[in-house]
Design an enzyme around this catalytic site. Structure first.
Site, PDB file in Angstrom:
ATOM      1  N   THR A   1       1.865   6.817  13.532  1.00  0.00           N
ATOM      2  CA  THR A   1       1.203   5.740  12.781  1.00  0.00           C
ATOM      3  C   THR A   1       1.755   4.379  13.199  1.00  0.00           C
ATOM      4  OG1 THR A   1       0.861   7.230  10.908  1.00  0.00           O
ATOM      5  CG2 THR A   1       0.672   4.878  10.471  1.00  0.00           C
ATOM      6  N   ALA A   2       3.048   4.305  13.460  1.00  0.00           N
ATOM      7  CA  ALA A   2       3.659   3.044  13.889  1.00  0.00           C
ATOM      8  C   ALA A   2       3.088   2.562  15.215  1.00  0.00           C
ATOM      9  CB  ALA A   2       5.171   3.200  13.994  1.00  0.00           C
TER      10      ALA A   2
ATOM     11  N   GLU B   1       9.974  16.312  14.780  1.00  0.00           N
ATOM     12  CA  GLU B   1      10.328  16.181  13.366  1.00  0.00           C
ATOM     13  C   GLU B   1       9.482  17.152  12.550  1.00  0.00           C
ATOM     14  OE1 GLU B   1      11.355  12.599  10.329  1.00  0.00           O
ATOM     15  OE2 GLU B   1       9.381  12.471  11.252  1.00  0.00           O
TER      16      GLU B   1
ATOM     17  N   GLY C   1       7.280   5.350   7.877  1.00  0.00           N
ATOM     18  CA  GLY C   1       6.397   6.496   8.053  1.00  0.00           C
ATOM     19  C   GLY C   1       6.566   7.112   9.426  1.00  0.00           C
ATOM     20  N   SER C   2       5.498   7.697   9.924  1.00  0.00           N
ATOM     21  CA  SER C   2       5.581   8.442  11.173  1.00  0.00           C
ATOM     22  C   SER C   2       5.541   7.524  12.393  1.00  0.00           C
ATOM     23  CB  SER C   2       4.420   9.445  11.272  1.00  0.00           C
ATOM     24  OG  SER C   2       3.205   8.778  11.554  1.00  0.00           O
TER      25      SER C   2
ATOM     26  N   LYS D   1       0.855  -1.191   0.000  1.00  0.00           N
ATOM     27  CA  LYS D   1       0.000   0.000   0.000  1.00  0.00           C
ATOM     28  C   LYS D   1       0.890   1.239   0.000  1.00  0.00           C
ATOM     29  CE  LYS D   1      -1.674   2.775   2.906  1.00  0.00           C
ATOM     30  NZ  LYS D   1      -1.677   4.043   2.103  1.00  0.00           N
TER      31      LYS D   1
ATOM     32  N   CYS E   1      13.691  11.299   5.891  1.00  0.00           N
ATOM     33  CA  CYS E   1      13.826  10.992   7.318  1.00  0.00           C
ATOM     34  C   CYS E   1      15.253  11.174   7.809  1.00  0.00           C
ATOM     35  CB  CYS E   1      13.341   9.575   7.601  1.00  0.00           C
ATOM     36  SG  CYS E   1      14.240   8.297   6.687  1.00  0.00           S
TER      37      CYS E   1
ATOM     38  N   GLU F   1      10.350   1.630  10.210  1.00  0.00           N
ATOM     39  CA  GLU F   1      11.370   2.656   9.962  1.00  0.00           C
ATOM     40  C   GLU F   1      10.659   3.997  10.081  1.00  0.00           C
ATOM     41  OE1 GLU F   1      13.408   5.466   9.073  1.00  0.00           O
ATOM     42  OE2 GLU F   1      12.829   5.022   7.012  1.00  0.00           O
TER      43      GLU F   1
END
Length: 487
Positions: A235-236, A391, A231-232, A178, A287, A253
Site C-alpha cells: 500500500t505504501a 510478513e 500499514g503494508s 482515515k 508489526c 511505517e
C-alpha cells in the site's frame, strides 16, 4: 443486505459534526464471524468536505500557543481514560484482540500518546548561530504545515491513530484521518469526546472507508501536503506513486520480518516467555512481532522443547474472557492467508511442532464461526522459504539453528525488511556488536517492546521511510525556516 439484529451505524466526523454517508460497508466481529457494525463507504465527496473543514480550521488552531494546545490534548486524554473500559470493550469486539490486551496496552497507550505530545510540545527549542565578522545572527523557526492526512491500520486501531493525531495537532496542524474500515469504532467513539475536550470544529476530521476510495482521495488531494501512513509495504508503494505529483511529505511505517537472535549464553528463563510473547501477542498482529527465531546450535534442542511447551500454555478463545491469551484474527480472509503460509511451509518439508493442524482448537459454541488460530511454531524451515521472507502477520513463528555470530547476522539481515530485532546474550560486548550490525530501526537486547517515546521509531529498507517520536514527529509535522538578521 438484511440483518436480523440492530447494527451499530457509524458516521463520518467532519467540521465538528457527525455526518451520515450515502453508502456503507459491513464490519464483522472477528470472534463470531457476524456483521455487527456498518461503516461509511466514503469517497472523494466526503474527503473533500473534510479537507475543507480542516483548511478552514487551520488559521485559528495554528495561532494558538503550544500551551493552549497542550491543555486541550491533556483534557482529551483524561476523557478517554475516564471511559477506558468502554473503549477497551469496543476495541476487543471490533478487532478480535483479547480484552486484557485492550485494557492494558491499546487504550492506556492511546491516552499516553496525547499526554506525551501534550508535554513534549512545550519543550522543543530552535537553533541559533552567530557570524560576528559578518555582523549576522541566524536562527530557525518552526511552523505547522497545514492539513495532515493520517491513515492508520487495523491491528492497534486507537493506539496507532492517536500516535498520529496527537503530534499532528500538538504542532498546530489540522487533520483528516482515515482509520481502517475493519476497525473504526474506537475512532468514532473518540470523536464524541472532541468537543468536550475543547478541540475546535474542523481540527480533527475522521472519514471512514476503504483505502481504494477514501484513502486514495486523501492521498491525491492537492490541499493535503503531508501524509502519515502505517500499514503494508504494498500500500505504501501505491501511496508514494499517487502522492508524487504533489511532492507531498511522507512518513511510512511499514511491515517487518523481525528476527530474534538467541546466543548460547542467553538466560532462557527470561528469554523463552518473552519470545513467546513477542511472537504471539495480539495474535501476532503487531508489526514488531518476532517471526524468525535464530537459536545457537548448542542450546537449540533445549530451547525448542521449552519454547513449544510455553507456547502451548497460551489459551486461544473468546476475547472477552480475561483468562484468554490469543483472540481472533482480523478477518476470514486474513485467517486463510496465515493458514496458507503454514501449508506452504509443510509442503517445503518444514515441521509444524504445535498449533495449526497439529493441536485441536476448542472454542465455545458462540465462537465457532470466529477467525481463530492456535499459536504455531515451525521448525526445519529454509531461509529462502516464504515463511522466513514474507510478513505473515499472525500467530506463526519459525525457529532455526545457527552456529556463529557472523553467520546469524548475515541471515538475520537476509530479508527485504528492517523494522525490529531482538538479541539475547549475557555478553555485553556481543550485544553491542550485533546491534550495530543488524539492519533494523529498533534493536532490543534481553527484552522486547520496551519503548521510550522520546526516541525514534521506524524501520530500514522496505520497513518504511522516516521516523516517529518526540523530536522526529515534531520535525515531520512542522516546516523549518532559517532567518538571518544583519545588524
Amino acid at each position: 443486505m438484511a440483518h436480523s439484529k440492530a447494527l451499530l451505524v457509524l458516521e463520518n466526523f467532519i467540521g465538528g459534526k457527525f455526518v451520515p454517508c450515502s453508502s456503507y460497508i459491513d464490519s464483522y466481529n472477528p470472534s463470531t464471524g457476524d456483521v455487527y457494525c456498518r461503516v461509511p463507504d466514503s469517497g472523494k465527496e466526503e474527503v473533500e468536505a473534510a479537507v475543507k473543514a480542516a483548511k478552514d480550521a487551520f488559521p485559528i488552531w495554528s495561532s494558538k500557543s503550544p500551551l493552549e494546545r497542550s491543555q486541550i490534548l491533556n483534557k482529551l486524554a483524561d476523557l478517554i481514560e475516564h471511559d477506558l473500559e468502554a473503549f477497551a470493550q469496543a476495541e476487543s469486539k471490533d478487532q478480535g484482540k483479547t480484552i486484557t490486551f485492550a485494557r492494558t496496552v491499546d487504550i492506556p497507550r492511546a491516552v499516553h500518546n496525547f499526554r506525551f505530545f501534550a508535554s513534549s510540545i512545550l519543550h522543543h527549542v530552535t537553533e541559533c548561530t552567530e557570524m560576528p565578522a559578518m555582523g549576522c545572527v541566524h536562527y530557525t523557526s518552526r511552523a505547522p504545515v497545514g492539513v495532515a492526512g493520517l491513515i492508520s491500520p487495523w491491528n492497534l486501531p486507537l493506539y496507532l491513530l492517536t500516535w498520529k493525531i496527537a503530534p499532528a495537532i500538538a504542532c498546530g496542524n489540522t487533520v483528516v484521518a482515515k482509520p481502517s474500515e475493519m476497525t473504526s469504532v474506537t475512532a468514532w467513539m473518540m470523536c464524541k469526546l472532541l468537543e468536550k475536550a475543547g478541540v475546535p470544529p474542523g481540527v480533527v476530521n475522521v472519514v471512514f472507508g476503504t483505502g481504494a476510495k477514501a484513502g486514495e482521495a486523501l492521498v491525491c488531494h492537492p490541499d493535503v501536503p503531508l501524509l502519515s501512513f502505517t500499514g503494508s509495504t504494498l500500500t505504501a508503494q501505491r501511496i508514494t506513486e499517487r502522492s508524487a505529483p504533489h511532492c507531498k511529505r511522507l512518513s511510512l511505517e511499514l511491515g517487518g520480518k523481525n528476527p530474534a537472535i538467541i546466543f548460547d549464553d542467553a538466560d532462557l528463563s527470561q528469554c523463552i516467555p518473552t519470545t513467546v510473547r513477542s511472537s504471539f501477542a495480539n495474535q501476532g498482529e503487531i508489526c514488531l512481532c518476532t517471526s524468525r527465531i535464530f537459536v545457537q546450535r548448542g542450546i537449540y534442542s533445549e530451547f525448542l522443547k521449552r519454547f513449544v511447551a510455553e507456547a502451548k500454555k497460551w489459551k486461544t478463545g473468546n476475547p472477552s474472557d480475561p483468562t484468554i491469551d490469543v483472540g481472533a484474527l482480523i478477518s476470514k480472509e486474513h485467517l486463510e492467508k496465515v493458514r496458507n503460509y503454514v501449508k506452504k511451509a509443510q509442503a517445503e518439508g518444514a515441521k509444524v511442532l504445535c498449533g495449526e493442524g497439529v493441536d485441536p482448537l476448542v472454542l465455545p459454541p458462540s465462537n465457532q464461526k470466529g477467525y481463530f488460530m492456535l499459536p504455531t511454531v515451525i521448525a526445519e524451515v529454509k531461509d529462502e522459504s516464504c515463511c522466513m521472507q514474507e510478513e505473515i502477520f499472525g500467530p506463526v513463528t519459525c525457529v532455526v539453528a545457527f552456529d556463529t555470530e557472523e553467520e546469524v547476522i548475515r541471515r538475520a539481515n537476509g530479508v527485504k525488511y528492517g523494522l525490529a530485532a531482538t538479541v539475547w546474550s549475557s555478553n555485553v560486548g556481543r550485544v553491542h556488536r550485533v546491534a550495530h550490525r543488524l539492519q533494523s530501526g529498533l534493536v532490543w537486547t534481553n527484552c522486547w517492546l520496551v519503548r521510550d517515546l522520546n526516541l525514534p521509531f521506524g524501520g530500514m529498507k522496505a520497513s518504511g521511510i522516516g521516523r516517529e517520536g518526540a523530536k522526529d514527529s515534531y520535525e515531520f509535522f512542522t516546516e523549518v525556516k532559517t532567518i538571518t538578521i544583519k545588524h
